[in-house]
Design an enzyme around this catalytic site. Structure first.
Site, PDB file in Angstrom:
ATOM      1  N   THR A  26     -77.990  11.068  -4.362  1.00  0.00           N
ATOM      2  CA  THR A  26     -77.866   9.676  -3.508  1.00  0.00           C
ATOM      3  C   THR A  26     -78.391   9.793  -2.324  1.00  0.00           C
ATOM      4  OG1 THR A  26     -76.069   9.460  -5.049  1.00  0.00           O
ATOM      5  CG2 THR A  26     -76.126   8.046  -3.339  1.00  0.00           C
ATOM      6  N   LYS A  81     -71.395  21.108 -10.782  1.00  0.00           N
ATOM      7  CA  LYS A  81     -71.329  19.617 -10.913  1.00  0.00           C
ATOM      8  C   LYS A  81     -72.010  19.308 -11.963  1.00  0.00           C
ATOM      9  CE  LYS A  81     -72.530  15.453  -8.193  1.00  0.00           C
ATOM     10  NZ  LYS A  81     -73.246  14.465  -9.411  1.00  0.00           N
ATOM     11  N   TYR A 106     -75.551  22.393  -9.416  1.00  0.00           N
ATOM     12  CA  TYR A 106     -75.771  20.915  -9.716  1.00  0.00           C
ATOM     13  C   TYR A 106     -76.519  20.708 -10.752  1.00  0.00           C
ATOM     14  CZ  TYR A 106     -76.589  16.016  -8.921  1.00  0.00           C
ATOM     15  OH  TYR A 106     -76.769  14.478  -8.840  1.00  0.00           O
TER      16      TYR A 106
END
Length: 322
Positions: free
Chosen positions: A51, A169, A139
């Site tokens: 993001t 994650k 991640y």
């Protein structure tokens, strides 16, 4: 290291990086955004993740963003710095810089585009996670790198066994596969995934799991009290907050993490701007949301969500004092 070496849990925004109208990193807006997160009582923040548009920043800009964020947060909650890159060497250099800023940890996906094998992925993580003594979060981001680590037999086990890895994650679009990750590894490492709904609540209360790292943090007024209710074992309150979060997020994001009205980051920044939050502009190759029909639809979603009232509640209850 293992999960007990960190206290990472709860609701974390994956912070966007505000750019100004000329395309430069807006350091004042970024610092203001960290203050907004502090007022909302978030449990941590991820900087320069997906993001955060790391992919459109120079090496120097990524360092600047990390420095500004760590300084602005000033120890009030954990700051993880994303160091994803195309090579382990570049990720290692970013990791060392993150450590020099006083960050609390680092995070990375496998290298994008190249579709690394299991052995290549482990070699990359072994190199990057040992670049510093900071705790490391792996991640899993299949939408961005076209490798779903949770679906490769034995891969998460090898990664979880690496010295500095304390968390995963898992942003797979396969929710049941994420639950497999929780079941297999949550006693060893922290697992962040998709829990902000009633099924996720049941998993948190009975199976395990630690938190959400949520694109942008727009859902913080619902996500923060949700995790406070989970910690208190107050299932009824948690369900209420989860339903309100789901009504907002379900109108914006599909199950595969794609955006409903525009691509996810431009859509996020449009919503933030409508809310008066310091989201700033996107940078190429992304394009801003300018279609008045889409903007009207996003405003209607905001109005239905009751987010303004929830923001006031969250700010009163959970603000981190500087």
């Amino acid at each position: 290291m293992n999960r007990d070496d960190v206290a990472w849990s709860g609701y974390w925004p994956a912070s966007p990086t505000p750019f100004d109208a000329a395309g430069a990193v807006d350091v004042d807006a970024l610092a203001e955004l960290m203050e907004l997160y502090a007022r909302m009582g978030v449990d941590g923040v991820l900087i320069n993740g997906s993001t955060g548009e790391w992919f459109s920043q120079t090496h120097a800009e990524r360092k600047l963003v990390a420095e500004v964020a760590v300084s602005a947060v000033s120890g009030r909650f954990p700051v993880l710095i994303g160091v994803s890159a195309y090579t382990a060497d570049e990720s290692r250099r970013l990791a060392k810089h993150a450590a020099s800023t006083g960050a609390d940890g680092i995070l990375a996906t496998p290298p994008p585009y190249v579709h690394t094998s299991a052995d290549e992925t482990v070699a990359y993580y072994e190199s990057v996670s040992t670049a510093t003594d900071l705790p490391f979060m792996a991640y899993n981001w299949p939408r961005g790198v076209s490798v779903d680590m949770g679906k490769i037999p034995g891969l998460f086990a090898r990664i979880a066994d690496l010295e500095n890895v304390v968390a995963i994650k898992d942003s797979t679009g396969d929710w049941l596969n994420m639950l497999d990750t929780v079941e297999q590894f949550s006693s060893q490492v922290r697992v962040f995934g998709s829990f902000l709904h009633r099924r996720g609540l049941a998993a948190l209360l009975e199976l395990g799991g630690d938190g959400n790292i949520d694109g942008g943090g727009v859902g913080a007024p619902f996500g923060v009290p949700f995790y406070r209710a989970v910690a208190a074992k107050d299932a009824a309150a948690a369900q209420e907050w989860a339903d309100r979060y789901r009504a907002l997020s379900g109108a914006l994001i599909n199950g595969d993490y794609s955006g409903i009205h525009a691509s996810p980051i431009p859509q996020l920044k449009a919503v933030m701007n409508l809310l008066g939050q310091p989201g700033g502009q996107v940078r190429e190759p992304l394009l801003p949301v300018t279609d008045p029909n889409i903007i009207e639809a996003l405003q209607a979603i905001i109005d239905r969500s009751g987010i303004a009232e929830a923001t006031e509640h969250t700010s009163k209850e959970f603000t981190h004092v500087h």
